[in-house]
Design a protein around this motif. Structure first.
Motif, short mmCIF file in Angstrom:
data_model
loop_
_atom_site.label_atom_id
_atom_site.label_comp_id
_atom_site.label_asym_id
_atom_site.label_seq_id
_atom_site.Cartn_x
_atom_site.Cartn_y
_atom_site.Cartn_z
N THR A 18 -11.19 5.80 -1.03
CA THR A 18 -10.48 4.45 -1.46
C THR A 18 -10.45 4.28 -2.73
OG1 THR A 18 -11.36 3.09 0.54
CG2 THR A 18 -10.46 1.95 -1.34
N PRO A 19 -9.11 4.18 -3.27
CA PRO A 19 -9.07 4.39 -5.04
C PRO A 19 -9.72 3.19 -5.30
CG PRO A 19 -6.97 4.39 -3.52
CD PRO A 19 -7.95 4.11 -2.53
N GLU A 20 -10.46 3.41 -6.26
CA GLU A 20 -11.31 2.23 -7.07
C GLU A 20 -10.68 0.90 -7.31
OE1 GLU A 20 -14.10 2.11 -11.01
OE2 GLU A 20 -14.16 3.90 -9.96
N GLU A 21 -9.35 0.94 -7.75
CA GLU A 21 -9.08 -0.31 -8.14
C GLU A 21 -7.79 -0.73 -7.05
OE1 GLU A 21 -5.83 2.82 -8.28
OE2 GLU A 21 -7.98 2.77 -8.92
N ALA A 22 -8.10 -0.48 -6.04
CA ALA A 22 -7.13 -0.88 -4.65
C ALA A 22 -7.05 -2.28 -4.28
CB ALA A 22 -7.61 -0.17 -3.46
N ALA A 23 -8.07 -3.00 -4.53
CA ALA A 23 -7.86 -4.67 -4.18
C ALA A 23 -7.30 -5.06 -5.33
CB ALA A 23 -9.32 -4.98 -4.15
N GLN A 24 -7.40 -4.75 -6.42
CA GLN A 24 -6.86 -5.53 -7.43
C GLN A 24 -5.22 -5.01 -7.78
OE1 GLN A 24 -9.35 -3.45 -8.12
NE2 GLN A 24 -11.03 -4.64 -9.09
N ALA A 26 0.59 -1.10 0.03
CA ALA A 26 0.02 -0.03 0.01
C ALA A 26 0.82 1.17 0.03
CB ALA A 26 -1.04 0.01 1.28
N SER A 27 2.06 1.29 0.67
CA SER A 27 2.84 2.75 1.02
C SER A 27 3.76 2.68 -0.38
CB SER A 27 3.77 2.34 2.14
OG SER A 27 4.86 1.49 1.65
N GLU A 28 3.84 1.73 -1.24
CA GLU A 28 4.54 1.76 -2.62
C GLU A 28 3.62 2.25 -3.63
OE1 GLU A 28 6.34 -2.20 -3.04
OE2 GLU A 28 7.94 -1.61 -1.48
N ILE A 29 2.46 1.63 -3.63
CA ILE A 29 1.49 1.94 -4.66
C ILE A 29 0.78 3.32 -4.26
CG2 ILE A 29 -0.67 1.19 -5.93
CD1 ILE A 29 0.03 -1.79 -4.97
#
Length: 184
Positions: free
Chosen positions: A96-102, A66-69
């Motif tokens: 929350t960013p929409e594509e976060a899980a992927q 998460a910290s890198e992306i």
């Protein structure tokens, strides 16, 4: 000096990866010095204590990804729900960013495949604070603000650092059972 890893096999008899050990009634990272050579018990994720290490390692590596992306977002492990853990990743506006899980799934899969070493680093207090500030680890900085030990233990994987609060697995490749899903 002998280390815990010197007293445990890489794999348990059932083929599971050994991810930590109990030594002198404490769950410890395999790279730490052995306290009592007559009392070393290897742990896998099938052991209750080993499962705690597994989950803590998964959360640590998710925080790294998460910290890198999404360096502008805050990643938090919130609470468990049955056999799942609810985490959040939000920006300064609470979105929350929409594509976060992927994105997190792809990043974590790559990190697991790379089988990167997870270390415990003793660092001077000032250096630990600088590392945690650089990584925006606000909660961990708050914990350190109430203590001033000469040396702080940090968990490290690649360039990511976090305050060492619980034992972690020795490498990312042992995390073979997990899934990230998005919930509304």
């Amino acid at each position: 000096m002998k280390y815990i890893k010197d007293f445990v096999p890489a794999k348990a008899a059932d083929g599971m990866d050994v991810i930590a050990a109990i030594n002198a009634n404490m769950v410890l990272h395999l790279s730490l010095p052995c306290i009592d050579e007559t009392d070393v018990r290897p742990l896998t994720r099938k052991d209750p204590e080993g499962l705690d290490v597994y989950v803590s390692t998964l959360l640590f590596l998710m925080a790294q990804c998460a910290s890198e992306i999404y360096p502008e977002c805050e990643f938090r492990a919130r609470h468990s729900v049955e056999s799942s853990i609810y985490c959040s990743l939000v920006d300064k506006d609470g979105n929350t960013p929409e594509e976060a899980a992927q994105s997190l799934t792809a990043s974590l899969k790559a990190l697991v495949k790379a089988d990167v070493e997870i270390k415990v680093l003793p660092v001077p207090y000032k250096e630990a604070v600088e590392n945690l500030k650089r990584l925006n680890r606000i909660d961990e900085l708050a914990l350190l603000s109430h203590r001033n030990p000469p040396v702080v233990l940090l968990s490290a994987c690649g360039n990511f650092r976090a305050l060492n609060q619980v034992p972690l697995a020795p490498r990312s490749g042992v995390l073979d059972k997990w899934e990230i899903i998005s919930v509304p």
